[in-house]
Design an enzyme around this catalytic site. Structure first.
Site, PDB file in Angstrom:
ATOM      1  CG  HIS A  81      -0.256   3.717   5.637  1.00  0.00           C
ATOM      2  ND1 HIS A  81       0.076   3.094   6.809  1.00  0.00           N
ATOM      3  CD2 HIS A  81      -0.476   2.714   4.731  1.00  0.00           C
ATOM      4  CE1 HIS A  81       0.062   1.777   6.646  1.00  0.00           C
ATOM      5  NE2 HIS A  81      -0.287   1.523   5.387  1.00  0.00           N
TER       6      HIS A  81
ATOM      7  CB  CYS B 102      -0.943  -0.006   1.191  1.00  0.00           C
ATOM      8  SG  CYS B 102      -0.162  -0.522   2.740  1.00  0.00           S
TER       9      CYS B 102
HETATM   10  P1  NAD Z   1      -5.560 -10.788   6.014  1.00  0.00           P
HETATM   11  O1  NAD Z   1      -4.990 -11.455   7.197  1.00  0.00           O
HETATM   12  O2  NAD Z   1      -6.626  -9.775   6.198  1.00  0.00           O
HETATM   13  O3  NAD Z   1      -6.120 -11.862   5.003  1.00  0.00           O
HETATM   14  C1  NAD Z   1      -5.409 -13.005   4.671  1.00  0.00           C
HETATM   15  C2  NAD Z   1      -6.390 -14.113   4.393  1.00  0.00           C
HETATM   16  O4  NAD Z   1      -5.662 -15.280   4.041  1.00  0.00           O
HETATM   17  C3  NAD Z   1      -7.236 -14.482   5.606  1.00  0.00           C
HETATM   18  O5  NAD Z   1      -8.558 -14.711   5.153  1.00  0.00           O
HETATM   19  C4  NAD Z   1      -6.614 -15.771   6.114  1.00  0.00           C
HETATM   20  O6  NAD Z   1      -7.545 -16.580   6.750  1.00  0.00           O
HETATM   21  C5  NAD Z   1      -6.145 -16.380   4.813  1.00  0.00           C
HETATM   22  N1  NAD Z   1      -5.072 -17.375   4.961  1.00  0.00           N
HETATM   23  C6  NAD Z   1      -4.220 -17.546   5.962  1.00  0.00           C
HETATM   24  N2  NAD Z   1      -3.389 -18.558   5.686  1.00  0.00           N
HETATM   25  C7  NAD Z   1      -3.735 -19.022   4.478  1.00  0.00           C
HETATM   26  C8  NAD Z   1      -3.264 -20.059   3.642  1.00  0.00           C
HETATM   27  N3  NAD Z   1      -2.257 -20.845   4.010  1.00  0.00           N
HETATM   28  N4  NAD Z   1      -3.851 -20.232   2.446  1.00  0.00           N
HETATM   29  C9  NAD Z   1      -4.876 -19.438   2.048  1.00  0.00           C
HETATM   30  N5  NAD Z   1      -5.370 -18.455   2.805  1.00  0.00           N
HETATM   31  C10 NAD Z   1      -4.805 -18.252   4.000  1.00  0.00           C
HETATM   32  O7  NAD Z   1      -4.322 -10.181   5.235  1.00  0.00           O
HETATM   33  P2  NAD Z   1      -4.319  -8.916   4.285  1.00  0.00           P
HETATM   34  O8  NAD Z   1      -4.202  -7.695   5.122  1.00  0.00           O
HETATM   35  O9  NAD Z   1      -5.423  -9.018   3.303  1.00  0.00           O
HETATM   36  O10 NAD Z   1      -2.912  -9.081   3.577  1.00  0.00           O
HETATM   37  C11 NAD Z   1      -2.716 -10.006   2.518  1.00  0.00           C
HETATM   38  C12 NAD Z   1      -1.564  -9.518   1.673  1.00  0.00           C
HETATM   39  O11 NAD Z   1      -1.887  -8.215   1.183  1.00  0.00           O
HETATM   40  C13 NAD Z   1      -0.218  -9.378   2.425  1.00  0.00           C
HETATM   41  O12 NAD Z   1       0.827  -9.636   1.513  1.00  0.00           O
HETATM   42  C14 NAD Z   1      -0.210  -7.916   2.787  1.00  0.00           C
HETATM   43  O13 NAD Z   1       1.062  -7.375   2.982  1.00  0.00           O
HETATM   44  C15 NAD Z   1      -0.857  -7.317   1.548  1.00  0.00           C
HETATM   45  N6  NAD Z   1      -1.417  -5.985   1.795  1.00  0.00           N
HETATM   46  C16 NAD Z   1      -2.171  -5.736   2.902  1.00  0.00           C
HETATM   47  C17 NAD Z   1      -2.632  -4.463   3.121  1.00  0.00           C
HETATM   48  C18 NAD Z   1      -3.430  -4.116   4.328  1.00  0.00           C
HETATM   49  O14 NAD Z   1      -3.415  -2.984   4.762  1.00  0.00           O
HETATM   50  N7  NAD Z   1      -4.155  -5.013   4.933  1.00  0.00           N
HETATM   51  C19 NAD Z   1      -2.357  -3.444   2.204  1.00  0.00           C
HETATM   52  C20 NAD Z   1      -1.635  -3.750   1.056  1.00  0.00           C
HETATM   53  C21 NAD Z   1      -1.150  -5.025   0.860  1.00  0.00           C
END
Ligand code: NAD
Length: 337
Positions: free
Chosen positions: A220, A140
Site C-alpha cells: 500500500h 495493515c
Molecule cells: P488468507 O485467506 O490468506 O488466510 C486465511 C487462512 O484461514 C487460510 O489458510 C484459510 O484456508 C483459513 N481458513 C478459512 N476458513 C477457516 C476457518 N473456518 N477456520 C480456520 N481457518 C480457516 O487471509 P489473510 O490475508 O491471512 O487474512 C487473515 C486476517 O488477517 C484477516 O482478518 C485480514 O484482514 C487480516 N490481515 C490481512 C492482511 C493481508 O494483506 N493479507 C494484512 C493485515 C491483516
C-alpha cells in the site's frame, strides 16, 4: 514458554507462526488449516503440528500424505493462546470456541473491534492489552498509520490527519482479486472507514481518510498530511522518525523509487518471503510547512502486522513492557533497516 496455536494458516498466519517460532519466550503449539496443499506441506516440513479445522477434513489431509495431530478444538484446548488469522468474520465465529475452552485469542484487522477487549498497536497502546483475554491487532493500513502518528502526537500534538490510502488490489496469491486495469475510488464515499479504525487506537483523533485501489500486489502507499499543534523543525522530525524501531526512512542515496524497488531491496537483504515489517517513509517526501507535516509511506500489507501479533501476545500475558517486547521481537525477527 507461551504455547501459541495459530488458527488460519494463510498469508498472515504462516508469517506469525514463523515469527513466534524465533522468539525466546514462546513456541508454536500447532497450526490449523481448512484443506491440504502446498501451504500445509510447508507447515509440516518445518515441524508445525497440523490440525484440521473440522473432523470431516482429516481424511483429505491424510489422502494428501499429511499427518493430522487433531482438530481445531484440540489445538485450542492445548494452547495457552490462539492467534486467529482466519478470513474476516470467521474469527468472530471462533470466539465462542475460545471462550468455551477458556483460551485467550488474538484476532486480526478484518474482525469488528467488538470481537476483542481492545484493538492493538504495540507502539501506540501496548498497555491496554495487558491482562486482556481477547485482543485485535488492527489492519495493515491502521498499523502503518498508528506507527507514524504515535511519535508525531507525542512530540508535537496532532490537530488533524488527512490521508489518502492507495491500496494494493490483492495479495500475490489471490488471482481472483483486482482490478486488473483500473484505478478505483474505494470506497467511493468520503471519508473512508479507515479513519474510524485508526480511532480504535487513538480515540479522540481527528482523522479523515480516502481510499483508492490499484492493480498491484506489492504494497500500500499512503500520502499523509498531519496538522500538528506546534511548528517543528524539519530535521527534528526526520530524526524523530528515523529513531522509531519500525520506521525505515528510505534514504535518497538508496535510489529506491517505488514499492517494486523496496520489495527487491528486502529480497536482496535476505528477508524471509521478501517481507518488510517496517513502515517505509521516503526521506525526500518528509516535508514541513508551518505546522503541516507531509510524507509518503509504503506499507507491506502481508508483513507489517506480524511483529504486532508477537507483541500483543506478550502484552496479554504480561511477559515484558512495550519497549522490551518491541526490541525482543525485532531483534529475533531481524527488523533492522
Ligand atoms: P488468507 O485467506 O490468506 O488466510 C486465511 C487462512 O484461514 C487460510 O489458510 C484459510 O484456508 C483459513 N481458513 C478459512 N476458513 C477457516 C476457518 N473456518 N477456520 C480456520 N481457518 C480457516 O487471509 P489473510 O490475508 O491471512 O487474512 C487473515 C486476517 O488477517 C484477516 O482478518 C485480514 O484482514 C487480516 N490481515 C490481512 C492482511 C493481508 O494483506 N493479507 C494484512 C493485515 C491483516
Amino acid at each position: 514458554m507461551l504455547s501459541v496455536g495459530v488458527n488460519g494458516y494463510g498469508t498472515i498466519g504462516k508469517r506469525v507462526a514463523d515469527a513466534v517460532r524465533v522468539q525466546p519466550d514462546m513456541t508454536v503449539r500447532g497450526v490449523a488449516k481448512t484443506s491440504p496443499g502446498h501451504v500445509a506441506d510447508h507447515a509440516t516440513s518445518i515441524g508445525y503440528p497440523l490440525y484440521a479445522v473440522s473432523e470431516d477434513e482429516i481424511a483429505s489431509f491424510e489422502a494428501a500424505g499429511l499427518d493430522v495431530a487433531g482438530t481445531i478444538r484440540e489445538l485450542v484446548a492445548k494452547s495457552d493462546v490462539i492467534v486467529d488469522a482466519t478470513p474476516g468474520g470467521i474469527g468472530e465465529q471462533n470466539h465462542t470456541l475460545y471462550e468455551q475452552l477458556e483460551t485467550p485469542a488474538v484476532f486480526q484487522g478484518a474482525e469488528t473491534p467488538a470481537v476483542a477487549e481492545t484493538s492493538f498497536n504495540a507502539r501506540a497502546n501496548y498497555d491496554e492489552a495487558r491482562d486482556a483475554s481477547y485482543v485485535r491487532v488492527v489492519s495493515c493500513n491502521t498499523t502503518g498509520l498508528s506507527r507514524l502518528l504515535a511519535p508525531l502526537k507525542e512530540a508535537y500534538g496532532i490537530d488533524a490527519v488527512r490521508a489518502t490510502l492507495i491500496r494494493r488490489g490483492g495479495d500475490p496469491d489471490q488471482p481472483s482479486r483486482g482490478p486488473i486495469n483500473d484505478i478505483l475510488p474505494d470506497p467511493v464515499t468520503v471519508p473512508s472507514h479507515h479513519g474510524p479504525d485508526v480511532r480504535t487506537i487513538f480515540p479522540s483523533l481527528s482523522i479523515d481518510t480516502m481510499g483508492v485501489t490499484v492493480p498491484a500486489t506489492l504494497m500500500h502507499l499512503h500520502g499523509v498530511n498531519v496538522t500538528l499543534e506546534s511548528t517543528p523543525d524539519i530535521e527534528a522530525v526526520r530524526d524523530l522518525l528515523a529513531k522509531e524501531p519500525r520506521i525505515f526512512v528510505v534514504p535518497e542515496s538508496a535510489r529506491i523509487e517505488g514499492c517494486g524497488a523496496l520489495r527487491e531491496f528486502a529480497r536482496d537483504a535476505g528477508r524471509p518471503r521478501g517481507d518488510i515489517w517496517e513502515n517505509c517513509i521516503w526521506d525526500e517526501s518528509i516535508s514541513v510547512s508551518g505546522s503541516e507535516f507531509y510524507c509518503f509511506q509504503a506499507i507491506h500489507q502481508e508483513a507489517d502486522v506480524v511483529p504486532e501479533n508477537v507483541d500483543a501476545l506478550r502484552a496479554m500475558f504480561n511477559l515484558k513492557d512495550a519497549a522490551e517486547s518491541i526490541a525482543t521481537t525485532d531483534e529475533r525477527l531481524g527488523v533492522s533497516f
